[in-house]
Enzyme design. Structure first.
Site, PDB file in Angstrom:
ATOM      1  N   GLU A  22       0.743  -1.250   0.042  1.00  0.00           N
ATOM      2  CA  GLU A  22      -0.111   0.118   0.019  1.00  0.00           C
ATOM      3  C   GLU A  22       0.813   1.271   0.066  1.00  0.00           C
ATOM      4  O   GLU A  22       0.419   2.295  -0.600  1.00  0.00           O
ATOM      5  CB  GLU A  22      -0.805   0.090   1.357  1.00  0.00           C
ATOM      6  CG  GLU A  22      -2.096  -1.029   1.478  1.00  0.00           C
ATOM      7  CD  GLU A  22      -3.056  -0.875   2.491  1.00  0.00           C
ATOM      8  OE1 GLU A  22      -3.897  -0.557   2.498  1.00  0.00           O
ATOM      9  OE2 GLU A  22      -2.387  -1.191   3.569  1.00  0.00           O
ATOM     10  N   TYR A  54     -12.827  27.503   0.531  1.00  0.00           N
ATOM     11  CA  TYR A  54     -12.890  25.982   0.352  1.00  0.00           C
ATOM     12  C   TYR A  54     -11.833  25.680  -0.552  1.00  0.00           C
ATOM     13  O   TYR A  54     -11.548  24.432  -0.400  1.00  0.00           O
ATOM     14  CB  TYR A  54     -14.424  25.441   0.001  1.00  0.00           C
ATOM     15  CG  TYR A  54     -15.097  26.282  -0.787  1.00  0.00           C
ATOM     16  CD1 TYR A  54     -14.901  26.078  -2.085  1.00  0.00           C
ATOM     17  CD2 TYR A  54     -16.260  27.327  -0.448  1.00  0.00           C
ATOM     18  CE1 TYR A  54     -15.621  26.759  -3.106  1.00  0.00           C
ATOM     19  CE2 TYR A  54     -16.921  27.620  -1.635  1.00  0.00           C
ATOM     20  CZ  TYR A  54     -16.507  27.595  -2.898  1.00  0.00           C
ATOM     21  OH  TYR A  54     -17.566  28.396  -3.797  1.00  0.00           O
ATOM     22  N   GLU A  74      -7.770   6.189  10.412  1.00  0.00           N
ATOM     23  CA  GLU A  74      -7.879   7.080  11.493  1.00  0.00           C
ATOM     24  C   GLU A  74      -7.156   8.281  11.811  1.00  0.00           C
ATOM     25  O   GLU A  74      -7.630   9.216  12.252  1.00  0.00           O
ATOM     26  CB  GLU A  74      -8.216   6.184  12.718  1.00  0.00           C
ATOM     27  CG  GLU A  74      -9.318   5.013  12.741  1.00  0.00           C
ATOM     28  CD  GLU A  74      -9.075   3.604  11.944  1.00  0.00           C
ATOM     29  OE1 GLU A  74      -9.938   2.806  12.110  1.00  0.00           O
ATOM     30  OE2 GLU A  74      -8.012   3.638  11.032  1.00  0.00           O
ATOM     31  N   LYS A  99     -11.660   4.616   1.755  1.00  0.00           N
ATOM     32  CA  LYS A  99     -10.309   3.963   1.268  1.00  0.00           C
ATOM     33  C   LYS A  99     -11.095   3.025   0.243  1.00  0.00           C
ATOM     34  O   LYS A  99     -11.069   1.770   0.645  1.00  0.00           O
ATOM     35  CB  LYS A  99      -9.596   3.347   2.414  1.00  0.00           C
ATOM     36  CG  LYS A  99      -8.456   2.847   1.840  1.00  0.00           C
ATOM     37  CD  LYS A  99      -7.529   2.222   2.993  1.00  0.00           C
ATOM     38  CE  LYS A  99      -6.307   1.632   2.608  1.00  0.00           C
ATOM     39  NZ  LYS A  99      -5.509   1.279   3.947  1.00  0.00           N
TER      40      LYS A  99
END
Length: 130
Positions: A22, A54, A74, A99
């Site tokens: 990954e 933004y 997290e 994800k």
């Protein structure tokens, strides 16, 4: 009164995950952010400096996703929330990190983590780390 700014579907490539492949290959992450703040001043002034820009927020968040790898989404979500809360006008930031290419050996639509942080929880978290 609680007003909101929402930024959804922000996509960036990162190298986060617990597995070596990954981190080596990277993958797309999708971020949704809800900012709670008082927008009455911006509504009255019609001036972008009286609100959270933004476009600039999106740039900061993409840099975090593309930046230093972490093991867990997290942790990534927490870093993104902290970046949102650096603007003193934001009282609460709710961040969802998706994800969609998580290494799960079964068919699935999405994996996501959502967390909410306020200036109060952010300062407590910093005190805990000290």
């Amino acid at each position: 009164m609680t007003d909101r700014i929402e930024l959804t579907g922000l996509r960036a490539r990162g190298h986060h995950g617990v597995y070596d492949f990954e981190r080596a290959q990277g993958q797309d992450f999708v971020v949704d952010v809800i900012l709670e703040l008082d927008l009455s001043r911006a509504a009255a002034s019609d001036d972008v400096t009286d609100t959270v820009h933004y476009g600039e927020l999106a740039e900061r968040l993409v840099k975090i996703v593309e930046g230093e790898p972490v093991n867990l989404i997290e942790t990534l979500a927490d870093r993104l929330a902290a970046a949102c809360l650096r603007d003193d006008r934001v009282s609460v930031a709710t961040v969802t990190v998706h994800k969609p290419q998580a290494p799960i050996p079964h068919e699935f639509a999405d994996v996501a983590v959502t967390l909410s942080r306020s200036a109060v929880t952010l300062s407590r978290s910093a005190e805990d780390r000290a």
